[in-house]
Design an enzyme around this catalytic site. Sequence first.
Site, mmCIF file in Angstrom:
data_model
loop_
_atom_site.group_PDB
_atom_site.id
_atom_site.type_symbol
_atom_site.label_atom_id
_atom_site.label_comp_id
_atom_site.label_asym_id
_atom_site.label_seq_id
_atom_site.Cartn_x
_atom_site.Cartn_y
_atom_site.Cartn_z
ATOM 1 N N SER A 257 -2.561 -5.744 -5.996
ATOM 2 C CA SER A 257 -3.247 -5.654 -4.708
ATOM 3 C C SER A 257 -4.372 -4.639 -4.811
ATOM 4 O O SER A 257 -4.569 -4.013 -5.833
ATOM 5 C CB SER A 257 -2.273 -5.214 -3.625
ATOM 6 O OG SER A 257 -1.996 -3.841 -3.770
ATOM 7 N N LYS A 258 -5.095 -4.494 -3.734
ATOM 8 C CA LYS A 258 -6.193 -3.533 -3.703
ATOM 9 C C LYS A 258 -5.733 -2.136 -4.107
ATOM 10 O O LYS A 258 -6.485 -1.360 -4.672
ATOM 11 C CB LYS A 258 -6.758 -3.469 -2.276
ATOM 12 C CG LYS A 258 -7.652 -4.642 -1.950
ATOM 13 C CD LYS A 258 -9.057 -4.446 -2.496
ATOM 14 C CE LYS A 258 -9.956 -5.571 -2.024
ATOM 15 N NZ LYS A 258 -11.011 -5.884 -2.956
ATOM 16 N N ARG A 259 -4.512 -1.847 -3.784
ATOM 17 C CA ARG A 259 -4.029 -0.492 -4.020
ATOM 18 C C ARG A 259 -3.829 -0.154 -5.494
ATOM 19 O O ARG A 259 -4.124 0.933 -5.943
ATOM 20 C CB ARG A 259 -2.712 -0.262 -3.275
ATOM 21 C CG ARG A 259 -2.864 -0.293 -1.782
ATOM 22 C CD ARG A 259 -1.649 0.302 -1.097
ATOM 23 N NE ARG A 259 -1.455 1.693 -1.468
ATOM 24 C CZ ARG A 259 -2.130 2.701 -0.943
ATOM 25 N NH1 ARG A 259 -3.055 2.473 -0.047
ATOM 26 N NH2 ARG A 259 -1.872 3.939 -1.310
#
Length: 486
Positions: A257-259
């Site tokens: 994910s973006k994280r």
Amino acid sequence: MNAKTVKVRFAPSPTGELHVGNIRTALFDWAYARHTGGVFLFRIEDTDTDRVTDEYIQAAIETLKWLGLDWDEGPEVGGENGPYLQSQRLDIYAEYAQKFLDQKDAYYCYCSPDELEAVREAQRKANVAPGYNGHCRDLTQAQIDAYKAQGRSAVVRMRMPDGSTTFTDLIRGDVSFDHNFVPDFVLVRADGSPLYTLAVAVDDILMKVTHVLRGEDLLSSTPRQIRVYQAMGVAPKDYPVFAHLPFVMGTDNAKLSKRNGEASIAWYREMGFLPEAICNYLALLGWSPGDDVENITMKELTQMFTVEKVHSSPARFDMKKLEAINGDKIRALTIDEFLKWSLPFLTKANVIQGSSQEIELVKKALPLIQERIIVLSEVPKMLKFLFVTEFEVDAESVSKITDSGSKEILKRSVKELEGVSQWSHENIEAALRTSLIEELGLKPRIAFTALRIATTGSTISPPLFESMELLGKEACLARISTALAL
RNA sequence: GGCCCCGUCGUCUAGCGGCCUAGGACUCUGCCUUCUCAAGGCAGCUACGAGGGUUCGAAUCCCUUCGGGGCUACCA
């Protein structure tokens, strides 16, 4: 195996930007097609009209192009099995749905979403396998009329026969599913639109796909897909071969994910990762050429790639390793290639406007930074000093050259540099070493740091003497004077 | 919960019964080189999830267990 040519497809559902996992799948699909001398087919699965958008579809096409994963059949290039957007093939799916209905392989189901949810809830409580309970499997005409009279709409459901489905996955071996755990599934929504399960199966057959290499999240949907083949009347020997690729997970634990490691490929492009580096790194996730080989070209990948060497276990994405490979790839670039990749970053950062003189200077400076960067977005930062018209010393470095010792070094440098007639880095270095190191007895580190700050404005720069040469005598002397006045 | 998949250094992996006191790469640490930063070189840290088998011999085969993941939609 028979002699028919291999046809592999990459069929994303663009409900967002293509992420690292999608790309890895596309890469393996492409590599396998190229390795076998087969066909690489690109198909857009846009049956989920609520989530797929035209922008995402276009982005997916662009991303594949940018990465160099060229396709032989699909959007833009066409092919004899098109169209390649499922949204343009609706009549085909409707035809097959009707055929299945006629054959009694499928049936209309009038259960409402609420009723289905209630059934599932009850199943969960009773601790039995959840799934459709077959309520509408064998409705009488009277029951059907009654439902219609109530104004109920119907979905088309595939009848799953008793028994089990076993297939051989190229990566996982024989996999078997008991139909008790594969409930009757929906083929067509109440609004008449097809679902993934119908569309993929129909298209893979119609488009003559021989190998389905896809993410392992689709592993448990395979029995349903095979069920559709059966209903289509396809002989088992003509089923595509399946290979379910392991996941690419984020740094921490689960999904990308973006994280944890940017998921969108657009981000890597902006950061200045080379397509070849991304592909090389991704190829190493879940696959290995063996023999301690890691750095490979796209061409070598197509030569070495085999499904047999693909892993069955998931891999974690590691940005550091990607960076290391990107650095290697940048260092392997010719200066002209490096220039081509760098120019967009320099103009975008407004370091240069793009004149031929500027480009000439960039070309001379590039060799100095080639082994000092890991991503292309560092290029503007490193070459900026060559192009600034309003020279300034970094705020945090000013204090390092305002002491009397530094002033001394700079004054002496000005005097020596003025005497350098042939402005080459060899001559600059010779003059400076003689005066500052030998005559003044300074440590090189001390002397050159002051000069570095005064000429480039920073404590970190490409090699000093080469930088000064590119900057030119006049600019160097002017900058040192400016620094002396601080 | 059920079904299915998976399990070697921190991470990616090599390994397919003896070549393994487990190799490579990235990361990290130290050193060398050095005008900064890099690059490069050298060295070091650290792994077969656990327990049972099978075998002369197991990271490699079998079983159990534990752990992770996926699916369980009128998403894909």
